[in-house]
Design a protein around this motif. Structure first.
Motif, PDB file in Angstrom:
ATOM      1  N   SER A   1      39.157 -10.441 -60.842  1.00  0.00           N
ATOM      2  CA  SER A   1      40.161  -9.373 -60.832  1.00  0.00           C
ATOM      3  C   SER A   1      41.488  -9.967 -60.375  1.00  0.00           C
ATOM      4  O   SER A   1      41.546 -11.106 -59.917  1.00  0.00           O
ATOM      5  N   THR A   2      42.536  -9.163 -60.472  1.00  0.00           N
ATOM      6  CA  THR A   2      43.880  -9.689 -60.212  1.00  0.00           C
ATOM      7  C   THR A   2      44.061 -10.096 -58.752  1.00  0.00           C
ATOM      8  O   THR A   2      44.572 -11.178 -58.465  1.00  0.00           O
TER       9      THR A   2
ATOM     10  N   ARG B   1      40.759  -1.587 -57.443  1.00  0.00           N
ATOM     11  CA  ARG B   1      39.507  -0.894 -57.479  1.00  0.00           C
ATOM     12  C   ARG B   1      38.360  -1.783 -56.987  1.00  0.00           C
ATOM     13  O   ARG B   1      37.225  -1.346 -56.905  1.00  0.00           O
ATOM     14  N   ALA B   2      38.651  -3.059 -56.749  1.00  0.00           N
ATOM     15  CA  ALA B   2      37.560  -4.034 -56.608  1.00  0.00           C
ATOM     16  C   ALA B   2      36.549  -3.666 -55.518  1.00  0.00           C
ATOM     17  O   ALA B   2      35.337  -3.715 -55.755  1.00  0.00           O
TER      18      ALA B   2
ATOM     19  N   ASN C   1      36.322  -3.177 -64.643  1.00  0.00           N
ATOM     20  CA  ASN C   1      36.409  -3.033 -63.185  1.00  0.00           C
ATOM     21  C   ASN C   1      36.458  -1.563 -62.789  1.00  0.00           C
ATOM     22  O   ASN C   1      37.072  -1.196 -61.805  1.00  0.00           O
TER      23      ASN C   1
ATOM     24  N   ALA D   1      39.374 -10.458 -56.172  1.00  0.00           N
ATOM     25  CA  ALA D   1      38.417 -11.535 -56.474  1.00  0.00           C
ATOM     26  C   ALA D   1      38.955 -12.914 -56.073  1.00  0.00           C
ATOM     27  O   ALA D   1      38.225 -13.699 -55.454  1.00  0.00           O
TER      28      ALA D   1
HETATM   29  C1  MLT Z   1      42.178  -6.148 -58.125  1.00  0.00           C
HETATM   30  O1  MLT Z   1      41.274  -6.728 -57.505  1.00  0.00           O
HETATM   31  O2  MLT Z   1      43.213  -6.725 -58.447  1.00  0.00           O
HETATM   32  C2  MLT Z   1      42.049  -4.697 -58.494  1.00  0.00           C
HETATM   33  O3  MLT Z   1      40.739  -4.311 -58.418  1.00  0.00           O
HETATM   34  C3  MLT Z   1      42.789  -4.410 -59.752  1.00  0.00           C
HETATM   35  C4  MLT Z   1      42.230  -3.283 -60.585  1.00  0.00           C
HETATM   36  O4  MLT Z   1      42.468  -2.120 -60.314  1.00  0.00           O
HETATM   37  O5  MLT Z   1      41.510  -3.546 -61.525  1.00  0.00           O
END
Ligand code: MLT
Length: 244
Positions: free
Chosen positions: A103-104, A29-30, A84, A107
């Motif tokens: 974030s996973t 979603r980032a 997030n 980021a």
């Molecule tokens: C991510 O950057 O890993 C994603 O945004 C993971 C999520 O959906 O939070």
């Protein structure tokens, strides 16, 4: 003119990114959420590679004007101001603030890959803006990397990258690498039903299990925001038209 698309960051050839503009795609979603954050008036985003890294960064900044945001395993973390979800960032709370974000997948890429001139962030919500921006500033070649999921392929990122390729090809002749050609095929298969794509892809199903269906609806809102978040020197700030 060329379009190179890489389905995962691990496919980038060594030194490929150096000196380039590299479009980073993370629909869920980032990239969606950070586009909403900047549209809501966030001053800048400071991406962190890890939760601990985010807390260290926060300690160096003015707490009054800084928010701590992000996820681990999809969920908001204890002590964080925001998670997030795009909806977390659609709030007067973020106006004028610096957001430290972890974030996973996305980021760490934003924080780690520093060889590029800049990384525009792409998701469905700002597709038209990224297309217009690239047409204005990038004459020779477009390079796209999908964030994927823990090093693996993500269907929604590939389809989004394919949509970018398709829109660029409407007004230009580009030689596409195999990744871009495959992404174009996937885009043709899924273009008619973006909400269905997001509901059915692996990460979408995972988010639904967490009760985050609303995030999927927000992420499917094609061309709903007119801005391009851009990472320069490990900071994300906003570009708006006119692009050049
Ligand atoms: C991510 O950057 O890993 C994603 O945004 C993971 C999520 O959906 O939070």
């Amino acid at each position: 003119m060329k379009i190179d698309l890489f389905m995962t960051p691990g496919e980038l050839p060594p030194s490929y990114a150096k000196g380039r503009r590299l479009v980073l795609v993370d629909v869920l979603r980032a990239c969606t959420s950070l586009t909403v954050a900047l549209a809501s008036g966030a001053e800048r985003i400071v991406p962190a590679e890890s939760v601990e890294g985010a807390k260290r960064l926060l300690a160096l900044l003015d707490r009054e004007s800084t928010l701590l945001a992000g996820e681990q395993d999809g969920s908001k973390l204890p002590g964080f101001d925001l998670g997030n979800s795009p909806g977390d960032f659609r709030s007067p709370r973020v106006d004028g603030k610096t957001v430290v974000f972890t974030s996973t997948n996305a980021a760490p890429l934003m924080a780690r890959m520093v060889d590029e001139v800049e990384k525009p962030l792409l998701s469905f919500v700002n597709m038209k803006s990224v297309v217009d921006y690239l047409r204005a500033v990038e004459k020779a070649e477009v390079s796209i990397v999908c964030a994927g999921q823990s090093g693996h392929f993500s269907l929604e990122d590939a389809v989004c990258g394919g949509m970018l390729c398709a829109r660029l090809l409407e007004k230009g002749n580009y030689e596409c690498n195999d990744g871009a050609r495959a992404a174009l095929v996937l885009y043709e298969s899924f273009r008619a039903d973006l909400p269905g794509l997001l509901a059915g892809c692996s990460h979408g199903r995972f988010l639904r299990e967490l009760g985050l269906e609303e995030d999927l609806r927000e992420a499917a809102a094609l061309d709903s925001l007119t801005l391009v978040p851009v990472v320069r020197e490990s900071r994300v700030t906003v570009l708006r038209p006119p692009w050049s």
